[in-house]
Design a protein around this motif. Structure first.
Motif, PDB file in Angstrom:
ATOM      1  N   THR A 158     103.807 -41.216 -54.677  1.00 17.14           N
ATOM      2  CA  THR A 158     104.728 -41.733 -55.686  1.00 17.14           C
ATOM      3  C   THR A 158     105.659 -42.724 -55.014  1.00 17.14           C
ATOM      4  N   GLN A 159     105.723 -43.948 -55.515  1.00 14.49           N
ATOM      5  CA  GLN A 159     106.632 -44.919 -54.925  1.00 14.49           C
ATOM      6  C   GLN A 159     107.850 -45.070 -55.814  1.00 14.49           C
ATOM      7  N   LYS A 160     109.028 -44.894 -55.223  1.00  8.23           N
ATOM      8  CA  LYS A 160     110.256 -44.995 -55.997  1.00  8.23           C
ATOM      9  C   LYS A 160     111.222 -45.850 -55.199  1.00  8.23           C
ATOM     10  N   GLU A 161     111.573 -47.004 -55.754  1.00  6.46           N
ATOM     11  CA  GLU A 161     112.482 -47.923 -55.063  1.00  6.46           C
ATOM     12  C   GLU A 161     111.960 -48.264 -53.669  1.00  6.46           C
ATOM     13  N   ASN A 162     112.738 -47.891 -52.636  1.00  5.56           N
ATOM     14  CA  ASN A 162     112.351 -48.338 -51.300  1.00  5.56           C
ATOM     15  C   ASN A 162     111.722 -47.245 -50.443  1.00  5.56           C
ATOM     16  N   PHE A 163     111.211 -46.225 -51.056  1.00  2.00           N
ATOM     17  CA  PHE A 163     110.464 -45.227 -50.279  1.00  2.00           C
ATOM     18  C   PHE A 163     109.283 -44.722 -51.080  1.00  2.00           C
ATOM     19  N   VAL A 164     108.355 -44.139 -50.359  1.00  2.00           N
ATOM     20  CA  VAL A 164     107.182 -43.593 -51.015  1.00  2.00           C
ATOM     21  C   VAL A 164     107.085 -42.114 -50.646  1.00  2.00           C
ATOM     22  N   VAL A 165     106.649 -41.318 -51.596  1.00  2.00           N
ATOM     23  CA  VAL A 165     106.483 -39.888 -51.345  1.00  2.00           C
ATOM     24  C   VAL A 165     105.002 -39.560 -51.453  1.00  2.00           C
ATOM     25  N   ILE A 166     104.460 -38.970 -50.404  1.00  2.00           N
ATOM     26  CA  ILE A 166     103.033 -38.622 -50.404  1.00  2.00           C
ATOM     27  C   ILE A 166     102.899 -37.109 -50.274  1.00  2.00           C
ATOM     28  N   THR A 167     102.073 -36.549 -51.111  1.00  2.00           N
ATOM     29  CA  THR A 167     101.846 -35.099 -51.081  1.00  2.00           C
ATOM     30  C   THR A 167     100.386 -34.832 -50.740  1.00  2.00           C
ATOM     31  N   VAL A 168     100.173 -33.872 -49.849  1.00  2.00           N
ATOM     32  CA  VAL A 168      98.801 -33.578 -49.452  1.00  2.00           C
ATOM     33  C   VAL A 168      98.641 -32.063 -49.249  1.00  2.00           C
ATOM     34  N   ASP A 169      97.553 -31.524 -49.757  1.00  2.00           N
ATOM     35  CA  ASP A 169      97.244 -30.107 -49.543  1.00  2.00           C
ATOM     36  C   ASP A 169      96.388 -29.994 -48.294  1.00  2.00           C
ATOM     37  N   CYS A 170      96.810 -29.187 -47.351  1.00  2.00           N
ATOM     38  CA  CYS A 170      96.088 -29.087 -46.085  1.00  2.00           C
ATOM     39  C   CYS A 170      96.487 -27.796 -45.363  1.00  2.00           C
ATOM     40  N   PRO A 171      95.716 -27.399 -44.353  1.00  2.00           N
ATOM     41  CA  PRO A 171      96.052 -26.136 -43.669  1.00  2.00           C
ATOM     42  C   PRO A 171      97.224 -26.266 -42.701  1.00  2.00           C
ATOM     43  N   THR A 172      97.357 -27.432 -42.039  1.00  2.00           N
ATOM     44  CA  THR A 172      98.485 -27.653 -41.114  1.00  2.00           C
ATOM     45  C   THR A 172      99.028 -29.060 -41.331  1.00  2.00           C
ATOM     46  N   LEU A 173     100.220 -29.285 -40.810  1.00  2.00           N
ATOM     47  CA  LEU A 173     100.865 -30.596 -40.997  1.00  2.00           C
ATOM     48  C   LEU A 173     100.012 -31.710 -40.405  1.00  2.00           C
ATOM     49  N   TYR A 174      99.444 -31.446 -39.224  1.00  2.00           N
ATOM     50  CA  TYR A 174      98.699 -32.513 -38.559  1.00  2.00           C
ATOM     51  C   TYR A 174      97.341 -32.782 -39.193  1.00  2.00           C
ATOM     52  N   ALA A 175      96.783 -31.766 -39.814  1.00  2.00           N
ATOM     53  CA  ALA A 175      95.560 -32.005 -40.594  1.00  2.00           C
ATOM     54  C   ALA A 175      95.928 -32.932 -41.756  1.00  2.00           C
ATOM     55  N   GLY A 176      97.109 -32.692 -42.323  1.00  2.00           N
ATOM     56  CA  GLY A 176      97.604 -33.525 -43.421  1.00  2.00           C
ATOM     57  C   GLY A 176      97.860 -34.950 -42.973  1.00  2.00           C
ATOM     58  N   VAL A 177      98.394 -35.092 -41.753  1.00  2.00           N
ATOM     59  CA  VAL A 177      98.662 -36.437 -41.223  1.00  2.00           C
ATOM     60  C   VAL A 177      97.366 -37.236 -41.174  1.00  2.00           C
ATOM     61  N   ASN A 178      96.322 -36.603 -40.672  1.00  2.00           N
ATOM     62  CA  ASN A 178      95.034 -37.295 -40.583  1.00  2.00           C
ATOM     63  C   ASN A 178      94.509 -37.659 -41.964  1.00  2.00           C
ATOM     64  N   MET A 179      94.689 -36.737 -42.916  1.00  2.00           N
ATOM     65  CA  MET A 179      94.203 -37.015 -44.277  1.00  2.00           C
ATOM     66  C   MET A 179      94.974 -38.183 -44.888  1.00  2.00           C
ATOM     67  N   VAL A 180      96.300 -38.163 -44.695  1.00  2.00           N
ATOM     68  CA  VAL A 180      97.127 -39.242 -45.251  1.00  2.00           C
ATOM     69  C   VAL A 180      96.790 -40.567 -44.567  1.00  2.00           C
ATOM     70  N   ASN A 181      96.512 -40.507 -43.273  1.00  2.00           N
ATOM     71  CA  ASN A 181      96.196 -41.739 -42.544  1.00  2.00           C
ATOM     72  C   ASN A 181      94.908 -42.414 -43.026  1.00  2.00           C
ATOM     73  N   THR A 182      94.108 -41.683 -43.792  1.00  2.00           N
ATOM     74  CA  THR A 182      92.897 -42.304 -44.332  1.00  2.00           C
ATOM     75  C   THR A 182      93.224 -43.234 -45.505  1.00  2.00           C
ATOM     76  N   SER A 183      94.445 -43.060 -46.042  1.00  2.00           N
ATOM     77  CA  SER A 183      94.781 -43.903 -47.192  1.00  2.00           C
ATOM     78  C   SER A 183      96.027 -44.756 -46.974  1.00  2.00           C
ATOM     79  N   VAL A 184      96.615 -44.645 -45.787  1.00  2.00           N
ATOM     80  CA  VAL A 184      97.810 -45.440 -45.485  1.00  2.00           C
ATOM     81  C   VAL A 184      97.500 -46.325 -44.286  1.00  2.00           C
ATOM     82  N   SER A 185      97.918 -47.592 -44.369  1.00  2.00           N
ATOM     83  CA  SER A 185      97.553 -48.531 -43.292  1.00  2.00           C
ATOM     84  C   SER A 185      98.320 -48.262 -41.991  1.00  2.00           C
ATOM     85  N   ARG A 186      99.441 -47.594 -42.093  1.00  2.00           N
ATOM     86  CA  ARG A 186     100.226 -47.266 -40.896  1.00  2.00           C
ATOM     87  C   ARG A 186     100.012 -45.799 -40.515  1.00  2.00           C
ATOM     88  N   THR A 187     100.253 -45.494 -39.246  1.00  2.00           N
ATOM     89  CA  THR A 187     100.102 -44.111 -38.790  1.00  2.00           C
ATOM     90  C   THR A 187     101.402 -43.354 -39.036  1.00  2.00           C
TER      91      THR A 187
END
Lengths: 451, 369
Positions: A98-127
């Protein structure tokens, strides 16, 4: 002869040249080459625009997986005028942005935070990078089931700093993160820092860092607690006259109940109490304040009580800690005996009645009213924590002084004995200053003047 | 005979202080607190006192054989074969101690800072500096150690001062830790933490006689004891024992949690600067001692041909270790006992042998003959 000399000279010059090359020129050349290599930056260098710096992390119970992690990331586009909210669905409905003004909020269901980071990185150009994350918000539902798995899953990473603020949010953490945006500030980190700093001026919530929370989670001397927050849906605002008769003191509110409308949709109010890793209860505004006073974390806050002379009128004092609390804990017949003495002082900031409390004869009445109010709150809060088996005050840290070794202390098992503790409290309260008014004269009506 | 040059008392003292104190940057505080609990800070003082007692033997030995280093003394006391064997053991020990220090440093560095950089790149970079230091010789290392020592002390004092608002006195209670007996026992066995004082015995020839060795050795041990105990007390005051036991590098974590308002925080890059300089100097000292012991054992007059081969051995040792658990739980624990035998008991045995066999060095020997 001359030719031989010339030949020798040429040979010696050639030797000197070769020696020069071997000892000076080649090493210098090699050093230059190595230096050039180092100019290409570090081995693992990444530019700042390669990273997406997460400012806030939210954790809920997952639907498609164990946890639902929500991250708040600045867009680095600057503030944009107008509403440009949009939502994007990720694969298998596990990732939502969800993008609101000058920030974006991304929600991901995953077993650990870092698994989520990898999943989010598949759709975000930055790490995604958590180096600048300032706050971790855990939903109340998850906190009641236990937070140790979440804490263990995030604390090991080098990017997660122990100075992050730990918050439990009523309702969904993902919704809270979406609303956790600046109202008066242009910068998200600034609003987050400023919000947590409000604890110093109000004492209305327990500002705890992730590091302190982890310490308490493993502690043999106390139980964890942290700030409680909620989205305020303005249900606390009273509009009808009937409601006005149900007077509720400001210190009695819990998170999400404050009668506010307008401003930010979120509020930090109260304390979440834990027994081990499970949230077992909460403290309201003034309960939190007295707890902070005992922990020596209270700085200042406006406390309102009923006027001792007129029950329908109120008095507010800006209360401060005069000196550190005195806490003595001993073990008598196997049971803890705790004596707490608080030293408080205050400046009178609001007096609705015209009673002249500024005089030497009436000032003690007001001081006694504040003292008994705070003592009652403190006793009530201690009893509440004892009933919940939660030593959020850290009395155990004082009790540990009675034990010579860690084995004897751990064998005693403080956390199971806290509920049996006999606690006596005493508060020394002094009204130091009376604000800009040194004397309250009565309002003169026509009738009174005629008399 | 290696030409090591001459170093002063303060340079020799800082050689030892830097080599000893450097261990507080890594896993040592957590390991100590895991072993003895809240009594870690004074266990460091017990260990220091034990090391001072053992160093008395080393000093008496060096005093008995003026102008000689430990390697030469072993040949005189134990005979050529045993003397060579012990000298070779010394060289090997320094290689291992240097390798373990480097591997621990690199692993912790990878955990906190350079997570993507390959181990071999980090090890190679540090070893390149160490080799350069060894080529330049003891005088250079000692002078840099003195400078690094001041930087390290200033950095650690600053770190403790900045962390002071987070000190909680309650954290060091129960004051007896896991028992006074255990604290005493661990203090005696962990006196190996100060075993780097033996460096003075290896480079004794570069110091100007036994009085200088005495001054440098004892003052270095006292200063190192204060540093280790002070740092342990500092981290124990910030982290309760149950949390401290879990941390990979408590001192680095301490640097990360320092905050003064919103502006003055994230002090770890400054700490990192001190950390890297000190570790590089510390491992250079140990590496030089390995090279020096080897050359003295084989009676080589030039250290330079040996530097690259020993660096290759250290590099191989560093990259061969499987993981950080092997380094912390096995190698560092093994280094708790072996230095006591090698660096404390062996010089004491040499002293006893010298007394029994009436061996003396320098003018005393001439006088006897």
């Amino acid at each position: 002869m001359g030719t031989a000399d010339q030949k020798r000279r040429v040979q010696s010059r050639a030797c000197a040249g070769a020696l020069y090359l071997l000892t000076k020129a080649i090493p210098v050349l090699l050093a230059c080459c190595l230096a050039c290599a180092s100019l290409c930056a570090c081995y693992d260098a990444k530019e700042i625009d390669n990273w997406a710096y997460v400012y806030a992390i939210g954790v809920d119970k997952g639907v498609a997986d164990a946890f639902r992690f929500t991250v708040q990331i600045p867009t680095a586009k600057g503030s944009q005028s107008g509403s440009n909210d949009h939502t994007a669905s990720g694969s298998q409905n596990t990732s939502v942005g969800t993008q609101k003004e000058n920030f974006v909020v991304i929600t991901v269901d995953c077993p650990t935070l870092y698994a989520g980071v990898n999943m989010v990185n598949t759709s975000v150009s930055r790490t995604l990078n958590y180096m600048h994350a300032k706050i971790v918000v855990i939903s109340e539902e998850l906190a009641k089931e236990g937070v140790s798995t979440v804490i263990n899953s995030i604390r090991r990473a080098r990017e997660i700093r122990r100075t992050m603020h730990m918050v439990v949010a009523k309702g969904e953490a993902s919704k809270f993160i979406k609303e956790f945006s600046p109202m008066l500030e242009a910068s998200i980190p600034k609003v987050q820092e400023s919000m947590m700093d409000q604890e110093k001026g109000t004492g209305l919530f327990d500002e705890i860092t992730l590091g302190c929370f982890i310490n308490d989670l493993k502690s043999t001397k106390s139980q964890p607690s942290c700030a409680l927050a909620a989205l305020n849906h303005y249900t606390g605002e009273k509009t009808d006259a009937l409601a006005l008769k149900q007077v509720r003191e400001s210190g009695d509110y819990y998170a999400g109940e404050a009668p506010i409308s307008g401003g930010n949709a979120f509020e930090f109010l109260g304390t979440a109490l834990f027994n081990g890793d499970k949230m077992v209860g909460e403290l309201g505004a003034d309960e939190t304040r007295v707890m902070l006073m005992v922990k020596n974390d209270f700085q200042t806050g406006a406390i309102t009580i009923q006027d001792p002379t007129y029950e329908d009128l109120f008095v507010t004092a800006m209360v401060m800690v005069h000196r550190s609390p005195e806490i003595k804990a001993s073990i008598v017949d196997g049971k803890p005996v705790i004596r707490v003495r608080l030293y408080l002082e205050a400046d009178l900031v609001s007096l609705q009645s015209d009673v002249n409390y500024e005089t030497e004869s009436l000032k003690p009445i007001l001081e006694e009213a504040f003292r008994s109010y705070l003592t009652e709150k403190l006793d009530h809060t201690i009893s509440k924590c004892q009933a919940l088996d939660c030593d959020a005050f850290g009395f155990g840290t004082k009790a540990a002084r009675n034990f010579p070794t860690i084995q004897s202390w751990e064998d005693y098992n403080w956390n199971t004995h806290f509920k049996e503790a006999q606690v006596t409290t005493d508060i020394e309260f002094t009204l130091r200053r009376m604000g800009t008014v040194m004397r309250t004269n009565p309002v003169k009506t026509v009738e009174e003047q005629d008399e | 005979m290696i030409k090591e040059g001459k170093i002063g008392v303060s340079e020799a003292m800082f050689l030892v202080v830097v080599a000893i104190s450097n261990r507080v940057f890594f896993t040592a505080p957590a390991v100590v607190v895991k072993a003895v609990g809240t009594s870690g800070w004074y266990m460091a003082l017990v260990a220091d006192l034990t090391a001072i007692v053992f160093f008395c033997f080393v000093y008496l030995l060096l005093k008995r054989f003026p102008d000689m280093n430990l390697i030469d003394i072993f040949s005189v006391c134990f005979g050529k074969v045993l003397g060579f064997l012990f000298s070779f053991l010394y060289a090997g020990s320094f290689v291992i101690v240097c390798g373990v220090l480097l591997r621990e440093f690199i692993d912790v560095l990878k955990v906190y800072v350079f997570d993507s950089t390959p181990l071999s790149v980090l090890a190679g970079s540090v070893l390149a500096v160490i080799m350069a230091a060894a080529f330049l010789g003891l005088e250079t290392i000692a002078r840099v150690a003195r400078m690094a020592g001041f930087i390290m002390l200033a950095g650690l004092i600053a770190l403790m001062c900045m962390a002071a608002p987070q000190f909680k006195l309650d954290n060091i209670f129960p004051v007896g830790g896991y028992g006074f007996g255990k604290t005493l026992f661990e203090g005696l066995t962990r006196s190996s933490a100060y075993s780097e004082v033996i460096v003075l015995g290896i480079v004794a020839g570069a110091l100007q006689g036994a009085p200088h060795i005495k001054k440098a050795g004892f003052s270095a041990l006292v200063l190192s004891g204060i540093v280790l105990s002070g740092i342990l007390l500092g981290v124990e005051l910030v982290f309760p024992y149950y949390s401290l036991q879990e941390l990979t590098s408590p001192l680095y974590e301490l640097a990360r949690i320092i905050t003064f308002g919103t502006f003055f925080q994230r002090m770890d890059p400054i700490f990192l600067f001190i950390w890297i300089i000190t570790t590089t100097v510390s491992s250079s000292i140990l590496f030089y001692c390995a090279v020096s012991s080897y050359c003295k054992a084989f009676k080589l007059s030039d250290t330079r041909p040996v530097i690259i081969p020993i660096a290759v051995i250290v590099f191989t040792f560093v990259i061969q270790q499987r993981d950080i658990i092997v380094v912390v739980d096995k190698l560092i624990e093994a280094l708790r006992i072996s230095p006591v035998l090698l660096f404390y008991i062996l010089p004491a045995a040499a002293l006893i042998t010298a007394v029994i066999r009436k061996k003396k060095g320098g003018e005393q020997a001439i006088g006897n003959s």
